[in-house]
Write an enzyme that holds these catalytic residues in place. Structure first.
Site, PDB file in Angstrom:
ATOM      1  N   LYS A  36       0.813  -1.221   0.000  1.00 17.79           N
ATOM      2  CA  LYS A  36       0.000   0.000   0.000  1.00 17.79           C
ATOM      3  C   LYS A  36       0.848   1.274   0.000  1.00 17.79           C
ATOM      4  O   LYS A  36       0.491   2.241  -0.673  1.00 17.79           O
ATOM      5  CB  LYS A  36      -0.989  -0.001   1.158  1.00 17.79           C
ATOM      6  N   GLU A 200      -4.282   4.127   6.361  1.00 17.33           N
ATOM      7  CA  GLU A 200      -4.848   3.528   7.584  1.00 17.33           C
ATOM      8  C   GLU A 200      -6.192   4.165   7.935  1.00 17.33           C
ATOM      9  O   GLU A 200      -6.482   4.491   9.094  1.00 17.33           O
ATOM     10  CB  GLU A 200      -3.872   3.664   8.759  1.00 17.33           C
ATOM     11  N   GLN A 230      -7.655  -4.722  10.025  1.00 13.86           N
ATOM     12  CA  GLN A 230      -6.555  -4.235  10.851  1.00 13.86           C
ATOM     13  C   GLN A 230      -6.945  -3.021  11.690  1.00 13.86           C
ATOM     14  O   GLN A 230      -6.096  -2.245  12.104  1.00 13.86           O
ATOM     15  CB  GLN A 230      -5.350  -3.898   9.958  1.00 13.86           C
ATOM     16  N   ARG A 522       2.602  -9.991  10.576  1.00 10.11           N
ATOM     17  CA  ARG A 522       3.906  -9.324  10.600  1.00 10.11           C
ATOM     18  C   ARG A 522       5.005 -10.271  10.123  1.00 10.11           C
ATOM     19  O   ARG A 522       6.090  -9.828   9.757  1.00 10.11           O
ATOM     20  CB  ARG A 522       4.288  -8.866  12.016  1.00 10.11           C
TER      21      ARG A 522
END
Length: 579
Positions: A36, A200, A230, A522
């Protein structure tokens, strides 16, 4: 290669579509590891290539770390064409609006200064300062009115801020909202920021949402990038519904999904996808791993928190070729270490709460493995930085005439400050402070010392992370957001910790599942789940069961190991040791 080909070089089809969709509102659903930041940077370059002035572009995100990376990558691609576009956090945006429109100078209070102010208000009240600060922050981020006992405290707090010509973090959003009641000023900023990119987006709170709606207006050329899976900051007032309702807020919005995951192996990604699909509040997406296959997730049951730390250290030593003081003395192991494909910085240990870090940190200290703790409120690095910021502000306040502050450079002030404060050049806080000063100096020559001190106050615990440090990273799941590592250990995969219910009666199970999903994604190559059967936590020795989230991951993605309890030593053995 011409410039447009350079912009689209190495992008997949969904990324190219997200770059090209520059007219009207667009929602880019970007799962973990889908590139992104790369897509956002190329979109900025494409806008400028199509004739948009850089100063008409606003790109906002939530952490200084993410903003810094985005800005550096944009400037590396664009060079002199980057112009005066604003890439930064929401708080930096608010700070710039205040700085450009308030006639008098002001200061930004960081968390420590905010708490000190509240202590003077709450003395002898029996109320916990930290809890009151959190309540004030929620009132502001949710744009609510304080009532009851909190109204008295809130009004007194705001009065003292005004007296000190100070704003706290949340004021950096609230004050511009008030100022934009002036339609002339609002039109000025709408004309300036004609193209808005929000990274975000799932993490925005009501105050930030309102600020964006005002700036975007009816002719919204806004690109929201994020992932409903997320959204992990409800405790700070963030509302995932803002992401889910984007098409209601911005009519005729287009949705584009980035579908290729470049980070994790197929084993890790498919396990993560299987688990997160148990959530109802989400935009469904199919992520496809570029790296198929991979090793199974290793699920390990250990006796207690001490065994947990020892296991993690042993695994790291095995993968890196022997790192303990004893093993490094051995020439054979030293050769293995040098030839290892892993470095210390390839490893991360993540956990649900800061209460878990002490036992893990003790094991790392004993092993000699270098490590960095991120987000711990009272880490030496964090405390050192807070002390330096307070002393710098004190130095600025005690100058006889404030005018020179506007005339000397940041470099000159820092030199004068470091001589005054006798800060050593090899101090970690000095390094962070100096790098931040360089960032200020290189990006805007109009910044004054006051501006520098205010922007320094925007640093958060997340900025403790040093990507250049050859060290294992220890941090909470929340702090892990936006980072990636070759090998990830998630400690405390236990009911009560994941999902977290130990110190509260209930929890948002979907938010907890999203938090676990963030931790899982992650990992690039290997992922370890560790759960202790017995754990000392908050002063109590607890018998623990594995997290129920493990039942949501198909067994084909995991392999299980059990470390047996330590054998109990008999009284006879203890007696013999006396002789």
């Amino acid at each position: 290669m011409d410039y447009e080909k350079l912009i689209f070089n190495d992008l997949n089809e969904s990324q190219k579509e997200a770059v090209r969709a520059i007219e009207g509102p667009v929602l880019v659903v970007a799962g973990p590891g889908t590139g992104k930041t790369l897509t956002i940077v190329r979109r900025i370059a494409y806008l400028i290539h199509r004739g948009v002035c850089p100063e008409n572009i606003l790109a906002v995100t939530f952490t200084n770390r993410a903003a810094r990376e985005m800005k550096e990558r944009a400037e590396a691609l664009l060079g002199k064409n980057s112009g005066n576009m604003l890439i930064g956090t929401f708080h930096l945006l608010g700070l710039n609006i205040l700085r450009d429109n308030l006639p008098e100078s002001f200061v930004i209070y960081n968390r420590d200064e905010q708490l000190n102010l509240l202590k003077s208000i709450l003395k002898d009240s029996g109320m916990k300062v930290q809890e009151v600060a959190d309540r004030i922050s929620r009132i502001k981020s949710l744009i609510k009115e304080a009532d009851g006992e909190m109204k008295v405290i809130y009004d007194r707090y705001q009065s003292l801020l005004l007296k000190n010509r100070a704003f706290d973090f949340d004021d950096l959003i609230l004050k511009p909202l008030v100022m934009f009641g002036n339609s002339v000023l609002l039109d000025k900023y709408r004309e300036r920021f004609r193209y808005i990119i929000v990274d975000e987006y799932q993490d925005i709170n009501p105050a930030q949402h309102k600020l964006l709606r005002l700036l975007a207006g009816d002719d919204a050329k806004i690109c929201a990038v994020g992932d409903s899976d997320q959204a992990i900051y409800a405790f700070r007032g963030a509302d995932v519904e803002n992401f889910l309702n984007f098409k209601k807020d911005f009519k005729d919005a287009k949705t584009i999904s980035l579908t290729h995951n470049y980070r994790s192996t197929g084993m890790i990604l498919n396990a993560s996808n299987s688990m997160i699909k148990h959530n109802a509040k989400r935009i469904d997406k199919e992520l496809h791993p570029v790296k198929e296959g991979g090793t199974h997730i290793t699920v390990i049951s250990v006796p207690d928190e001490r065994s947990e730390g020892e296991l993690i250290v042993d695994e790291i030593e095995a993968k890196i070729g022997g790192t303990s003081h004893y093993k490094l003395m051995n020439s054979k192991n030293r050769k293995d270490f040098q030839d290892s494909s892993y470095g210390f910085s390839d490893f991360a240990v993540v956990f649900r709460t800061n209460a878990q870090v002490k036992a893990i940190e003790e094991t790392f200290t004993a092993s000699g493995i270098p490590y960095q703790v991120i987000g711990g409120r009272y880490t030496m690095k964090r405390k050192g930085m807070a002390d330096i910021i307070l002393r710098l502000k004190g130095l600025a306040d005690t100058m006889d005439n404030p005018a020179p502050l506007k005339n000397i450079s940041i470099d000159e002030f820092l030199k004068m400050a470091f001589e005054e404060l006798k800060v050593k050049g090899n101090d970690n806080s000095f390094e962070l402070l100096n790098s931040f000063a360089m960032l200020c100096k290189n990006t805007d020559t109009t910044r004054t010392v006051i501006d520098f001190l205010n922007e320094l106050s925007l640093l958060t615990p997340a900025d403790d992370f040093d990507p250049r440090a050859e060290a294992v990273t220890l941090m909470t799941l929340h702090m892990a957001k936006g980072l990636e590592f070759m090998v990830v250990f998630i400690a405390g995969i236990e009911d009560g910790l994941i999902p977290y219910t130990i110190t509260k009666e209930s929890s948002d199970i979907e938010e907890e599942r999203r938090l676990f999903y963030v931790g899982m994604t992650r990992a690039k190559e290997e992922l370890f789940f560790i759960h202790a059967r017995n754990r000392l936590l908050y002063g109590n020795r607890l018998n623990q069961s594995p997290s129920p989230f493990l039942n949501e991951i198909p067994e084909r993605f995991m392999e299980t190991k059990v470390i047996p309890d330590r054998p109990k030593k008999s009284k006879e053995d203890k007696q013999l040791k006396l002789f």
